[in-house]
Design a protein around this motif. Structure first.
Motif, PDB file in Angstrom:
ATOM      1  N   THR A  53       0.303  -9.273 -26.897  1.00 49.28           N
ATOM      2  CA  THR A  53       0.258 -10.493 -26.082  1.00 49.28           C
ATOM      3  C   THR A  53       0.137 -10.222 -24.589  1.00 49.28           C
ATOM      4  OG1 THR A  53       2.686 -10.563 -25.975  1.00 49.28           O
ATOM      5  CG2 THR A  53       1.626 -11.792 -27.760  1.00 49.28           C
ATOM      6  N   SER A  54       0.228  -8.969 -24.171  1.00 52.00           N
ATOM      7  CA  SER A  54       0.201  -8.655 -22.741  1.00 52.00           C
ATOM      8  C   SER A  54      -1.186  -8.885 -22.161  1.00 52.00           C
ATOM      9  CB  SER A  54       0.610  -7.200 -22.504  1.00 52.00           C
ATOM     10  OG  SER A  54       1.909  -6.963 -22.999  1.00 52.00           O
ATOM     11  N   SER A  55      -1.304  -9.826 -21.238  1.00 53.58           N
ATOM     12  CA  SER A  55      -2.610 -10.192 -20.697  1.00 53.58           C
ATOM     13  C   SER A  55      -3.271  -9.042 -19.952  1.00 53.58           C
ATOM     14  CB  SER A  55      -2.484 -11.406 -19.775  1.00 53.58           C
ATOM     15  OG  SER A  55      -1.612 -11.119 -18.701  1.00 53.58           O
ATOM     16  N   TRP A  56      -2.484  -8.129 -19.361  1.00 52.54           N
ATOM     17  CA  TRP A  56      -3.067  -7.030 -18.598  1.00 52.54           C
ATOM     18  C   TRP A  56      -3.856  -6.079 -19.493  1.00 52.54           C
ATOM     19  CZ3 TRP A  56      -1.856  -1.957 -19.658  1.00 52.54           C
ATOM     20  CH2 TRP A  56      -0.715  -1.728 -20.439  1.00 52.54           C
ATOM     21  N   ALA A  57      -3.555  -6.080 -20.804  1.00 49.95           N
ATOM     22  CA  ALA A  57      -4.219  -5.151 -21.719  1.00 49.95           C
ATOM     23  C   ALA A  57      -5.263  -5.827 -22.605  1.00 49.95           C
ATOM     24  CB  ALA A  57      -3.174  -4.468 -22.616  1.00 49.95           C
ATOM     25  N   LEU A  58      -5.443  -7.130 -22.435  1.00 49.35           N
ATOM     26  CA  LEU A  58      -6.395  -7.876 -23.254  1.00 49.35           C
ATOM     27  C   LEU A  58      -7.503  -8.457 -22.379  1.00 49.35           C
ATOM     28  CD1 LEU A  58      -3.920  -9.881 -25.541  1.00 49.35           C
ATOM     29  CD2 LEU A  58      -5.333  -7.929 -26.235  1.00 49.35           C
ATOM     30  N   GLY A  59      -8.688  -8.556 -22.951  1.00 50.87           N
ATOM     31  CA  GLY A  59      -9.791  -9.244 -22.298  1.00 50.87           C
ATOM     32  C   GLY A  59      -9.942 -10.634 -22.884  1.00 50.87           C
ATOM     33  N   ARG A  60     -10.887 -11.398 -22.357  1.00 49.43           N
ATOM     34  CA  ARG A  60     -11.092 -12.771 -22.849  1.00 49.43           C
ATOM     35  C   ARG A  60     -11.377 -12.794 -24.343  1.00 49.43           C
ATOM     36  NH1 ARG A  60     -15.554 -15.687 -23.918  1.00 49.43           N
ATOM     37  NH2 ARG A  60     -16.887 -14.012 -23.132  1.00 49.43           N
TER      38      ARG A  60
END
Length: 316
Positions: A53-60
């Motif tokens: 769920t960490s946004s820093w490690a996920l793209g759109r």
């Protein structure tokens, strides 16, 4: 391998102390489903292994699976693919099979084995012992696959996958490996666009521009995707620029360079960009890695950038 790599990392550290390209064809990819790797479906509400769920490690594209508890895990335990139960079993199995079958070949281009990758991967990333996949409705069939630090997203409808599936998955897995080796917790890639794409082109075995055509494009000016010209052959030139470095220094040195970028990100003293737009972490790592040109002379990042065409011109 691990020992020699560790020795090289330590020797380097003594000196000092990361829009992607996928163009699919109209032909589709239908491998025999009997050839898929084996595995089982699970529900994260039972196992507790929820999608990152960490946004820093996920793209759109990879954010699409955040609330999806269903996943397919291969029997090796190395690959887990999340997605909506609305997608077919075949799509889950096909994505997991592609990741399972391609990851070792990609890692070998980085001079790594699976245990090395697990050990060297950023400690901040979720599930360091797995490659996470996502069947994402955000990935159009014209792009098919994309990677972030935490996961690799696939177009969710298997029947629309392109004939060149294997090469595209290898390219995106190369980005997945890059980001995991070169970032600790930075919220964006620390690699110049030309370097990231060039390394992925070479790792996936895609076409690289002939050396004598180096004047046709200036790859090192493409620090971000926004800097790039709308020229399809630019990816061949990214590959040419990266291959020059790898040929002179070896693939292992390029992997160590990525690890040094991660170390500088973890250390925390190299935020921001230099005047030409590259991250300070990448430039500092490049200059401290002891890289050489084709004549075995020390090569700083600044010299590589300013003398690129002269270097290529004298290398053949």
């Amino acid at each position: 391998m691990t020992t020699s790599k560790a020795t090289l990392v330590l020797s380097v550290l003594v000196l000092t102390l990361t829009g992607c390209k996928v163009t699919t064809s109209d032909s589709l990819h239908y491998p025999d489903s009997d050839g898929f790797v084996s595995g089982l479906f699970y529900d994260a509400r039972d196992t507790g292994r929820h999608y990152p769920t960490s946004s820093w490690a996920l793209g759109r594209d990879t954010e699409a699976c955040r609330n999806e508890p269903l996943y397919f895990e291969t029997h090796s335990g190395r690959v887990r693919v999340y997605g909506s139960p609305a997608y077919s079993e075949t799509s889950f199995r096909a994505a997991a099979s592609e990741l399972e079958r391609r990851v070792d070949g990609v890692l070998s281009r980085f001079q790594l084995r699976w245990p090395d990758f697990v050990e060297d991967r950023s400690a901040a990333v979720p599930y360091p012992r797995q490659v996470i996949g996502c069947l994402s409705p955000e990935v159009p069939h014209t792009e098919f696959v994309s990677a972030s630090m935490a996961a690799v997203a696939f177009h969710p409808y298997y029947g629309q996958w392109p004939h060149e599936t294997g090469q595209f998955v290898a390219h995106e897995l190369a980005h997945f490996v890059q980001e995991n080796l070169s970032r600790y917790d930075a919220g964006y890639s620390l690699l110049p666009y030309w370097f990231a794409e060039g390394q992925a082109v070479v790792a996936a075995g895609e076409s690289v521009a002939p050396v004598y055509q180096h004047y046709d494009y200036d790859p090192l000016w493409d620090v971000t995707a926004a800097d790039a010209a709308n020229t399809p052959y630019r990816f061949e030139h990214y590959g040419l620029a990266y291959r020059y470095l790898e040929k002179a220094n070896g693939a292992l040195a390029m992997t160590v360079l990525l690890e040094m970028v991660q170390l500088l990100d973890w250390d925390g003293g190299f935020y921001g960009e230099v005047s030409t737009g590259e991250s300070r972490a990448f430039v500092e790592a490049f200059n401290s890695a002891g890289l050489v040109d084709h004549r075995n002379n020390y090569l700083s990042f600044q010299r590589f950038r300013s003398d690129y065409h002269d270097l290529l011109n004298s290398s053949y």
